[in-house]
Design a protein around this motif. Structure first.
Motif, short mmCIF file in Angstrom:
data_model
loop_
_atom_site.label_atom_id
_atom_site.label_comp_id
_atom_site.label_asym_id
_atom_site.label_seq_id
_atom_site.Cartn_x
_atom_site.Cartn_y
_atom_site.Cartn_z
N TYR A 155 -64.93 -13.07 -82.25
CA TYR A 155 -64.05 -11.66 -81.59
C TYR A 155 -63.76 -11.84 -80.32
N VAL A 156 -62.66 -11.92 -79.54
CA VAL A 156 -62.58 -12.15 -78.03
C VAL A 156 -61.29 -11.15 -77.91
N VAL A 157 -61.37 -10.74 -76.59
CA VAL A 157 -60.06 -10.19 -75.83
C VAL A 157 -60.03 -10.82 -74.52
N ALA A 158 -58.90 -11.75 -74.63
CA ALA A 158 -58.88 -12.85 -73.60
C ALA A 158 -58.02 -12.34 -72.26
N ASP A 159 -57.20 -11.25 -72.66
CA ASP A 159 -56.17 -10.46 -71.77
C ASP A 159 -56.43 -9.39 -71.43
N PHE A 160 -57.08 -8.88 -70.14
CA PHE A 160 -57.66 -7.95 -69.49
C PHE A 160 -58.33 -6.91 -70.47
N HIS A 161 -59.68 -7.86 -70.64
CA HIS A 161 -60.75 -7.37 -71.54
C HIS A 161 -60.95 -5.77 -71.78
N ASN A 162 -61.24 -5.25 -72.79
CA ASN A 162 -61.47 -3.94 -72.85
C ASN A 162 -63.26 -4.01 -73.34
N PRO A 163 -64.01 -3.63 -72.28
CA PRO A 163 -63.53 -2.46 -71.19
C PRO A 163 -63.71 -3.17 -69.72
N THR A 164 -64.05 -4.38 -69.60
CA THR A 164 -64.26 -4.82 -68.25
C THR A 164 -62.76 -5.13 -67.45
N GLY A 165 -61.81 -5.47 -68.16
CA GLY A 165 -60.42 -5.76 -67.24
C GLY A 165 -60.38 -7.40 -67.14
N ALA A 166 -61.54 -8.14 -67.53
CA ALA A 166 -61.48 -9.47 -67.32
C ALA A 166 -60.34 -10.19 -67.92
N LEU A 167 -59.95 -11.42 -67.26
CA LEU A 167 -58.92 -12.22 -67.70
C LEU A 167 -59.28 -13.40 -67.95
N ALA A 168 -59.47 -14.12 -69.02
CA ALA A 168 -59.81 -15.44 -69.18
C ALA A 168 -59.00 -16.57 -68.78
N ASP A 169 -59.32 -17.41 -68.00
CA ASP A 169 -58.32 -18.39 -67.51
C ASP A 169 -57.98 -19.68 -68.64
N GLU A 170 -57.12 -20.64 -68.13
CA GLU A 170 -56.57 -21.09 -69.16
C GLU A 170 -57.59 -22.41 -69.88
N ASP A 171 -58.26 -22.83 -68.84
CA ASP A 171 -59.32 -23.65 -69.15
C ASP A 171 -60.44 -23.13 -70.33
N GLN A 172 -60.85 -21.98 -69.70
CA GLN A 172 -61.73 -21.30 -70.72
C GLN A 172 -61.36 -21.00 -72.00
N ARG A 173 -59.96 -20.83 -72.41
CA ARG A 173 -59.32 -20.62 -73.72
C ARG A 173 -59.19 -21.71 -74.35
N ARG A 174 -58.91 -22.98 -73.68
CA ARG A 174 -58.70 -24.28 -74.31
C ARG A 174 -60.22 -24.71 -74.79
N ARG A 175 -61.25 -24.56 -74.01
CA ARG A 175 -62.71 -25.02 -74.52
C ARG A 175 -63.22 -24.11 -75.39
N LEU A 176 -62.88 -22.78 -75.43
CA LEU A 176 -63.50 -21.97 -76.49
C LEU A 176 -62.68 -22.14 -78.06
N VAL A 177 -61.44 -22.45 -78.11
CA VAL A 177 -60.71 -22.95 -79.19
C VAL A 177 -61.21 -24.06 -79.66
N GLU A 178 -61.66 -25.40 -78.82
CA GLU A 178 -61.95 -26.46 -79.33
C GLU A 178 -63.69 -26.07 -79.65
N ALA A 179 -64.25 -25.29 -79.17
CA ALA A 179 -65.64 -25.27 -79.54
C ALA A 179 -65.70 -24.32 -80.92
N ALA A 180 -64.76 -23.25 -80.93
CA ALA A 180 -64.48 -22.71 -82.49
C ALA A 180 -64.43 -23.63 -83.53
N ARG A 181 -63.50 -24.70 -83.18
CA ARG A 181 -63.12 -25.41 -84.14
C ARG A 181 -63.96 -26.43 -84.67
N SER A 182 -64.78 -26.88 -83.48
CA SER A 182 -65.93 -27.79 -83.97
C SER A 182 -66.88 -27.04 -84.72
N ALA A 183 -67.17 -25.97 -84.57
CA ALA A 183 -68.34 -24.90 -85.31
C ALA A 183 -67.76 -24.38 -86.49
N GLY A 184 -66.40 -24.69 -86.93
CA GLY A 184 -65.88 -23.90 -87.92
C GLY A 184 -65.86 -22.24 -88.15
#
Length: 501
Positions: free
Chosen positions: A259-288
């Motif tokens: 479970y992730v909040v990529a856009d203005f994360h609650n509580p920190t307000g962090a914003l994941a960049d596009e490369d992080q998003r791509r890599r996390l999706v790839e890692a999740a797909r590989s791990a099932g």
């Protein structure tokens, strides 16, 4: 069976320890022994959530080599941590981080205070703003005009009203992610969506990877569903996700859900960049692993620079929805009282969620669905959200200025969007600040509510729900609470001042 859910390598732990800022010692204070300094460093990493609770630590010999210290020093540090409740060990299973039994995790998030109590208490517990009028009233009137045909039906739409499903699908397509109505299910808020996903994919005892810190109410929902939470620390400087840690957790812990909040994360307000998003999706797909992306804050950018730099949605890297399940909601961007959420996923996932809903709430209120559909179809949504952004921006700036003035030792990064400020409280206990705050008339959630198993004791979360003179008074009351904590004050403390907004 080992009691740990993730692992921290020797090189990684050494890097984290070396990155800690040296705290100047007071006059006449001796430097602690090497083992004590090492134990204190690990303890601080656990309390701040940079090393997760239940993370397996490296063997003594490995860590000694990485730190260039003797094995005896590491063994003594581990023994001190065990004595203090920050480490547990078992022969053959190794050692893993813990928190002392005397540091209980708050049982629940903070529920909103009843409106009639707000005259004497400034409530910073709930990250929600008043409705953006006149758009709420207009939406309800528009819904009432559309209601008569639906009143002649049974009123149960487990997947959501067809018109609203089609409208949400069109909005994703307009964002560059082709979507069919069959990929959408309307839910009772984002909480209803995530609850349904957890019951479908999670199951009691399943591991769920979560950001550390994360949204308190979602963490509690997952705990009550019987999940085993695996925390993954945010990147240094709140710049999104630490992808090395995410890959390690997905590979070693094999969580069923992340479970992730990529856009203005609650509580920190962090914003994941596009490369992080791509890599996390790839890692999740590989791990099932099923990746649940909560984008309830995605439209709440507060600066033009943030709007121009918004990355592609997480589901943009998995448009078919086979790995990424996206959750959206009207509750943050529009109004918390508008309990309309939605799920975007592959059609077969949507069908499974809809089928399981027969044993939950059957469907979402028709009138509220019609109101949100009215907002989407008339352009009222964009105007209402723009009004919401203005409110949040003014409140953020007022709160930041007030906290910097009243509490200059408190540290935070000013987020470019969202509704929350994540604050390191100058070395004070967030839990004690919350208790003292209740006595001086300000309600604030402590950091451990947003962690797994007691991390983030030195933090509080401040939402952008008040501005102007109320923000000034809230900061003044927080400063009064800080003085009580610093002085070791007990019940009594400073009395709340009378204040009228």
């Amino acid at each position: 069976m080992a009691q740990w859910t993730s692992a921290v390598g020797a090189a990684q732990l050494a890097r984290l320890l070396n990155s800690q800022q040296d705290r100047p010692a007071g006059p006449g204070t001796r430097r602690p022994p090497a083992y004590r300094a090492l134990a204190d460093g690990v303890r601080l990493l656990v309390l701040e959530g940079r090393v997760p609770v239940a993370a397996r630590l490296p063997a003594e010999r490995e860590l000694a080599l990485a730190l260039s210290v003797s094995r005896t020093t590491v063994a003594a540090a581990y023994e001190a941590l065990r004595a203090e409740g920050f480490l547990e060990s078992r022969r053959g299973a190794g050692s893993w981080t813990a928190v002392p039994a005397g540091n209980p995790v708050p049982a629940r998030g903070l529920e909103p205070l009843p409106p009639e109590t707000l005259g004497s208490m400034i409530d910073l517990g709930c990250a929600a703003l008043p409705a953006p009028e006149p758009w709420l009233t207009r939406a309800v009137r528009g819904a009432l005009e559309e209601l008569p045909p639906y009143a002649h039906t049974h009123g149960d739409y487990p997947a959501g009203l067809p018109a609203l499903r089609a409208m949400i699908a069109e909005r994703y397509t307009a964002r560059g992610i082709p979507t069919m109505p069959e990929q959408i299910m309307v839910t009772t808020g984002a909480m209803g969506a995530i609850d349904a996903i957890c019951h479908l994919f999670g199951g009691r005892g399943e591991r769920i990877a979560v950001e550390s810190p994360s949204y308190a109410n979602i963490l509690q929902l997952m705990r009550e569903a019987g999940a085993r939470l695996v925390p993954v620390a945010m990147a240094e400087g709140l710049t999104g996700w630490d992808m090395d840690r995410w890959r390690q957790v997905l590979r070693e812990a094999a969580p069923r859900i992340a479970y992730v909040v990529a856009d203005f994360h609650n509580p920190t307000g962090a914003l994941a960049d596009e490369d992080q998003r791509r890599r996390l999706v790839e890692a999740a797909r590989s791990a099932g692993t099923v990746l649940v992306a909560d984008e309830t804050m995605s439209e709440l950018w507060l600066d033009e620079e943030a709007a121009a730099a918004m990355p592609r949605p997480v589901c943009g890297f998995d448009p078919a929805g086979s790995t990424v399940i996206t959750v959206g909601s009207a509750s943050k961007a529009f109004w918390a009282g508008m309990r309309i959420g939605w799920v975007r996923a592959a059609p077969d996932v949507i069908r499974s969620l809809v089928a399981a809903r027969a044993y939950a709430d059957l469907g979402t209120p028709v009138l509220e669905q019609l109101a949100v559909n009215w907002l989407f179809s008339t352009g009222g949504w964009e105007q209402a959200v723009e009004l919401r952004r203005g409110q949040a921006r003014e409140n953020r700036d007022a709160l930041v200025a007030a906290v910097r003035r009243e509490l200059p030792d408190w540290e935070f990064e000013v987020p470019r969007g969202g509704l929350t400020l994540w604050v390191r409280a100058g070395g004070l206990s967030g839990s004690r600040l919350a208790e003292a705050g209740e006595r001086v008339g300000v309600r604030v959630p402590s950091g451990p509510r947003f962690g797994v198993d007691g991390a983030f004791e030195g933090y509080v979360r401040l939402p952008f729900t008040v501005g102007g003179a109320v923000a000034d008074e809230a900061a003044a009351r927080l400063a009064a609470a800080a003085r009580i904590v610093q002085s070791g004050g007990t019940a009594g403390g400073e009395a709340p001042r009378t204040f009228v907004a």
